[in-house]
Design a protein around this motif. Structure first.
Motif: not given
Ligand code: PNS
Length: 160
Positions: A2-11, A21-24, A88-94, A131-132
């Motif tokens: 779209g016009l606004v790129p969908r950018i996720a942060i994986c902190p 982590h790498l899978d997520v 636009n969003v934070i993405i994390k694994g559970l 986990s680390s």
């Protein structure tokens, strides 16, 4: 796109990055236009690996993903970093209920502070025990962590 790129942060602390982590990160990269793996570190605390090495481990393991980049931020709020990079969003694994109990207050606080939402991806069942901190403990006592972290990380932990 779209016009606004969908950018996720994986902190994360990523001390060190694991296959979990790498899978997520990889799954986030398939969903979004751009993914920033953000190494958030506390300048008052000595981690196990220096931040430059944490970054290099992630970069080396995500080199095949053209829309992933790695950045590090010292002593910053995640939401401030997210706004700065236009995420636009934070993405994390559970990995299960314990993770949810830890993550839910942070997700709600981050939404309270800025409105940014957190999307959780269910951890791959083969990696739920990774986990680390557990990886570091197992490797330091001579256990084989092959397959649970990149080989480069395993070798740096002395568990090769
Ligand atoms: O890998 P971790 O330790 O689970 O990552 C936790 C992290 C770094 C994502 C979290 O501690 C964080 O967001 N830290 C940045 C400081 C911050 O924003 N704190 C308020 C969270 S509501």
């Amino acid at each position: 796109m779209g016009l606004v790129p969908r950018i996720a942060i994986c902190p994360g602390s990523y001390d060190p990055v694991t296959r979990g982590h790498l899978d997520v990160i990889e799954r986030a990269a398939a969903l979004m236009d751009e993914v920033v793996a953000a190494v958030l570190w506390n300048p008052d605390k000595t981690g196990t690996f220096p931040v430059e090495q944490r970054i290099a481990f992630i970069e080396n393991a995500t080199g095949h993903l053209a829309n992933v980049r790695v950045e590090a931020y010292a002593g910053r709020l995640l939401v401030d970093v997210a706004q700065e990079i236009g995420a636009n969003v934070i993405i994390k694994g559970l990995r299960g209920e314990t993770d949810y109990a830890y993550e839910e207050p942070m997700a709600l606080m981050n939404r309270h502070l800025t409105g940014i939402e957190t999307i959780f991806l269910p951890g791959d069942p083969s990696l739920v025990s990774v986990s680390s901190s557990l990886i570091k403990q197992v490797a330091s006592l001579g256990g084989d962590v092959t397959g649970l972290v990149p080989d480069e990380v395993r070798d740096a932990l002395g568990g090769a």
